[in-house]
Scaffold this motif. Structure first.
Motif, PDB file in Angstrom:
ATOM      1  N   LEU A   1       0.929  -1.389   0.157  1.00 17.65           N
ATOM      2  CA  LEU A   1      -0.061  -0.024   0.028  1.00 17.65           C
ATOM      3  C   LEU A   1       0.892   1.293  -0.062  1.00 17.65           C
ATOM      4  CD1 LEU A   1      -3.056  -0.998   2.513  1.00 17.65           C
ATOM      5  CD2 LEU A   1      -3.212  -0.471  -0.001  1.00 17.65           C
ATOM      6  N   ALA A   2       2.256   1.083   0.694  1.00 18.53           N
ATOM      7  CA  ALA A   2       2.926   2.220   0.772  1.00 18.53           C
ATOM      8  C   ALA A   2       3.288   2.699  -0.679  1.00 18.53           C
ATOM      9  CB  ALA A   2       3.912   2.243   1.591  1.00 18.53           C
ATOM     10  N   LEU A   3       3.781   1.446  -1.291  1.00 21.36           N
ATOM     11  CA  LEU A   3       4.382   1.528  -2.697  1.00 21.36           C
ATOM     12  C   LEU A   3       3.172   2.228  -3.722  1.00 21.36           C
ATOM     13  CD1 LEU A   3       5.954   1.386  -4.912  1.00 21.36           C
ATOM     14  CD2 LEU A   3       5.697  -1.208  -5.162  1.00 21.36           C
ATOM     15  N   LEU A   4       1.855   1.599  -3.537  1.00 15.61           N
ATOM     16  CA  LEU A   4       0.836   2.075  -4.128  1.00 15.61           C
ATOM     17  C   LEU A   4       0.653   3.469  -4.150  1.00 15.61           C
ATOM     18  CD1 LEU A   4      -1.456   1.097  -6.112  1.00 15.61           C
ATOM     19  CD2 LEU A   4      -2.921   0.737  -4.241  1.00 15.61           C
ATOM     20  N   GLN A   5       0.629   4.096  -2.823  1.00 16.04           N
ATOM     21  CA  GLN A   5       0.379   5.646  -2.377  1.00 16.04           C
ATOM     22  C   GLN A   5       1.684   6.270  -3.278  1.00 16.04           C
ATOM     23  OE1 GLN A   5       0.339   6.372   1.583  1.00 16.04           O
ATOM     24  NE2 GLN A   5       1.634   8.198   1.291  1.00 16.04           N
ATOM     25  N   ALA A   6       3.074   5.810  -3.260  1.00 19.99           N
ATOM     26  CA  ALA A   6       3.853   6.489  -3.982  1.00 19.99           C
ATOM     27  C   ALA A   6       3.548   6.666  -5.664  1.00 19.99           C
ATOM     28  CB  ALA A   6       5.184   5.977  -3.787  1.00 19.99           C
ATOM     29  N   LEU A   7       3.228   5.592  -6.120  1.00 16.55           N
ATOM     30  CA  LEU A   7       2.778   5.468  -7.646  1.00 16.55           C
ATOM     31  C   LEU A   7       1.529   6.373  -7.826  1.00 16.55           C
ATOM     32  CD1 LEU A   7       3.958   1.801  -8.408  1.00 16.55           C
ATOM     33  CD2 LEU A   7       5.186   3.822  -8.419  1.00 16.55           C
ATOM     34  N   GLY A   8       0.731   6.135  -6.903  1.00 17.04           N
ATOM     35  CA  GLY A   8      -0.609   6.953  -7.102  1.00 17.04           C
ATOM     36  C   GLY A   8      -0.516   8.504  -7.293  1.00 17.04           C
TER      37      GLY A   8
END
Length: 840
Positions: free
Chosen positions: A488-495
């Motif tokens: 989720l932290a990676l998804l937040q950065a890519l989002g």
């Protein structure tokens, strides 16, 4: 000179009386005087100047008589003669001008005889040791003849430049045609030879390749290649008696590949393809039935060593051409078949952590064109093949991560992602990993790597990693809470970069089979909702410097924007305005061949005759503004102004023509609205049609004929300092062109560098794409004033009207009206060859 005269007197006494006793006395005295210079079992390099100064120059007639004694003497006498010749070779004058040709045929004949005796019926132990000793001295003598400057030994410890090799005064002795046949016959049934003798024989082959180009071409033949491959093949049935043997044979094969690839007259492409075909055949040979665990481990070790040799083969100057040869030999198919046939994961025992297993080498070593692999084999097929072998080790996952960055992913900071497909494979593979420890390890590494820099985040978003992450998160129970937090932290950065509406809906949907945890199912849904809300909040929260929401991705070397030709320049000046983002140069993790110099093009406008003007960045991020005439290539560089910091900057370049006769032409460079440099650079000629107009593209290649000798290439360590022919120019009369109070440093006035027209590729490197991101672009046919450029900069990269509208009714008063009147081209109205990224 006293020692030389005494020895020569002994020789004259022998020659007058034909008494072998005097000859023996002469040989023992000579060898005894220099015996410390013979190091039979050491492979350490010895500088030629260390022991060659005191060695006398032997008269040619004496050399002839002594060489004749080799095939007549017994082993003891031959050994003394060989030691004599080894010492004489320390003085390189004893090799030059045909002196080596006196020795080479006789030494080769002696070697052939000795090897045949050693491979025949086993001699008595004492005689066998004596034969081996004489053969080793003969091989050492051959090394001195064919590699007099000990280039091969020194290359194991240092890099020898071409400039240093060009200073070699004495060439090596010419290699006879009979050597290839001798080498092949010696390597057949090589297990009958003493291991040390076989090792030194292959060492001699490597020294011949390093010692001289002509000898190397002569040494590499079908016979010598077959002999080397037979050595590699023979030791696949069990561990080699000398651990240095197989690596040495593989190094010889690497050298043979380089020799065949570099051959131009005549071209030896068929021989190179035959070598690679035989190499892959040995690599993919089936394991003989009935082998015990020892020989099977030896076979795996051999295959790993052969895979390690592949990137060494590809380490050459014109690497893409050699890569194409590998591709034409179906290297991907061979390697995929090797993975499929590997029994690494089918063994009953699990391999220990960090084991040098076969599958890990197969992922990064064939470092050839990844796009061809994607089309011909496919990464999904690679994933299926790897999964068919069972659960992976940490080492295998790390090698896939290395494959993504085409280097060492564990560097700090990590290098940018260059091959996104392994990342997608790992994300899809993550839920099926056998242990929670392995899943958490991979999730942490993926987050650390993909969120390391803006370039990696943009690459992952364009590759569709957001959708893959959502698919992986939807597995529910397969992922633990800590692993989900990392994803989720990676998804937040890519989002923060970009997320599609369908991906947003999928993120809001609770995954099936959600782990209820403490408090029941409703509590589990609440925890998931809280994590999603925090992720969405992080996407919307602004962090770090401002970034463009829409831009051209010009990272690929062939990306760029082509502008229609300009038949007539409508105004008297030139202004280029753009927002751009460049990233710092990668730090090479290991010594590698020097990367060729490159000009990262910002813009280029050239006529059909080759004259024009351009601006580009060096690999270190130095901006260079250039004007090319029919005779010279003039440049002004800004090494004191940094652009390659992964931040978005506004850059403007203004060419101001002289208004009156004999007045100066000036160039002004602005960064983020402030004037940072001005110089008296010649204004480009605007009277001819511009047939090649490119933005961020390497589309133009100069066609101007070189009228003199080009400057030598600049070493990589000095590639970004430019001491060239400085033209004497006066200082600009006015320096008060800065705007506002933000300019605290004094204005920098630059000198102009000049090279011959047509040599800019040698001086600055070949043109390539911007290798970064390019936002709003505008080109004006007038020299804009500082106030107008400041207005454009303050509007920012996101403002919808940062450039004047092309519609007449949208014109505004003042600055806007002036800008619209002089606007020649706007980048907002065009789509480049590169991928365009936008945030939803």
């Amino acid at each position: 000179m006293a020692a030389s005269e005494r020895l020569y007197e002994l020789w004259l006494l022998y020659y007058a009386q034909k008494d072998l006793g005097y000859l023996q006395q002469w040989l023992k005295a000579f060898v005894g005087a220099f015996k410390k210079s013979i190091s039979l079992f050491s492979l350490e390099p010895r500088r030629p100047e260390e022991a060659g100064a005191e060695v006398p120059l032997l008269p040619l007639d004496v050399l002839h008589v002594l060489a004749e004694q080799l095939h007549q003497a017994d082993l003891e006498q031959a050994l003394l003669l060989l030691k004599l010749f080894i010492i004489l070779c320390r003085n390189l004058e004893n090799i030059e001008a045909g002196r080596g040709q006196v020795l080479v045929p006789r030494v080769l004949a002696l070697l052939t005889k000795l090897v045949a005796e050693l491979k025949g019926c086993p001699p008595p132990q004492d005689q066998g040791a004596q034969l081996e000793n004489v053969a080793l001295h003969a091989l050492l003598l051959c090394e001195g003849l064919f590699d007099p400057y000990q280039t091969w030994r020194r290359q194991q410890q240092e890099v020898i430049s071409s400039k240093e090799k060009s200073k070699y005064k004495f060439p090596p002795a010419a290699l006879p045609q009979e050597f290839s046949a001798f080498f092949q016959e010696s390597l057949q049934n090589a297990d009958h030879l003493p291991p040390i003798l076989l090792l030194r024989l292959i060492h001699l082959f490597c020294a011949i390749l390093a010692g001289g180009k002509e000898n190397g071409q002569m040494a590499v033949s079908d016979g010598s290649v077959k002999g080397l491959l037979s050595v590699v093949r023979d030791w696949s049935h069990g561990p080699a008696p000398d651990p240095r043997l197989v690596p040495q044979a593989l190094e010889a094969l690497v050298g043979a590949v380089h020799v065949l690839h570099a051959s131009r007259t005549p071209p030896r492409g068929p021989e190179l393809r035959a070598l690679l075909e035989s190499y892959f055949h040995v690599l993919n040979a089936d394991c003989p039935a009935g082998l015990s665990s020892g020989p099977e481990e030896a076979l795996v070790t051999l295959r790993v060593s052969m895979l390690d040799a592949i990137p060494m083969m590809l380490a050459c100057e014109d690497r893409p051409v050699l890569q194409a040869t590998f591709l034409s030999n179906n290297c991907f198919e061979h390697l995929t078949r090797l993975i499929q046939n590997s029994k690494l994961y089918l063994q009953a025992r699990a391999p220990p952590e960090g084991d040098s297993d076969l599958a890990t080498r197969l992922l990064t070593e064939p470092n050839v064109q990844k796009e061809v692999f994607k089309e011909r084999i496919g990464y999904p097929h690679l994933q299926e093949v790897l999964q068919s072998h069972g659960p992976p080790t940490h080492r295998l996952l790390q090698e896939l991560l290395n494959m993504a960055v085409e280097g060492d992913h564990s560097m700090c900071p990590p290098p940018p992602i260059r091959n996104e497909q392994p990342i997608l494979v790992l994300v899809q593979w993550l839920p099926s990993l056998p242990t929670a420890e392995l899943r958490l390890f991979l999730a942490q590494r993926l987050r650390w790597l993909c969120d390391s820099c803006p370039a990696s985040r943009a690459t992952c978003v364009q590759a569709g990693l957001v959708g893959c992450l959502l698919e992986t998160l939807s597995t529910g129970l397969a992922l633990e809470a800590r692993c989900q937090e990392q994803l989720l932290a990676l998804l937040q950065a890519l989002g923060r970069v970009s997320i599609r509406p369908v991906e947003l809906r999928q993120l809001l949907r609770p995954p099936p089979g959600l782990d209820p945890g403490p408090g029941g199912a409703e509590a589990g849904k609440a925890r998931h909702a809280g994590a999603v809300i925090r992720s969405l909040s992080g996407m919307a929260r602004h962090q770090g410097p401002a970034r463009a929401l829409r831009y051209f991705d010009l990272t690929p070397s062939m990306a760029g924007i082509m502008v229609p030709p300009v038949q007539r320049w409508p105004g008297p000046g030139f202004t280029f305005h753009a927002w751009l983002c460049l990233h710092p140069m990668d730090i090479a993790p290991t010594p590698a061949p020097t990367r060729p110099l490159q000009r990262k093009q910002l813009y280029s406008f050239f006529t059909s005759s080759g004259s024009g003007f351009e601006a580009f960045f060096t690999a270190a991020g130095t901006l260079v503004v250039a004007v090319c005439t029919r005779k010279e290539y003039l440049t002004m560089s800004l090494p004191e102004v940094s652009f390659a910091d992964s931040a978005w900057h506004c850059v403007a370049i203004v060419h101001v023509p002289g208004r009156r006769p004999f007045s100066q032409n000036l160039v002004h460079v602005y960064k983020d609205g402030h004037l940072v440099k001005t110089a008296p650079l010649r204004c480009p000629s605007l009277s001819e049609p511009f047939s090649s107009c490119c933005i961020g593209s390497a589309g133009h290649r100069t066609t101007t004929t070189t009228t003199g000798l080009p400057m030598p290439p600049v070493p990589a360590t000095l590639a970004y300092t430019h001491p060239a022919l400085t033209r004497s120019q006066s200082v600009p009369a006015s320096t008060g062109l800065g705007w506002g109070s933000g300019l605290v440093a004094p204005l920098q006035e630059g000198s102009i560098d000049s090279t011959l027209a047509g040599t800019q590729d040698t001086r600055w490197g070949s043109p390539t794409s911007l290798e970064g991101e390019l936002g709003t672009v505008a080109i004006f046919h007038e020299a804009l004033q500082a106030t107008a450029l400041w207005t454009l900069c303050t509007l920012g990269m996101q403002h919808p009207s940062s450039l004047p509208s092309p519609r007449p009714e949208a014109r505004g008063p003042g600055v806007r009206r002036h800008l619209w009147g002089s606007l020649l081209w706007s980048g907002r109205l065009w789509t480049g060859f590169g991928q365009r990224s936008s945030k939803v």
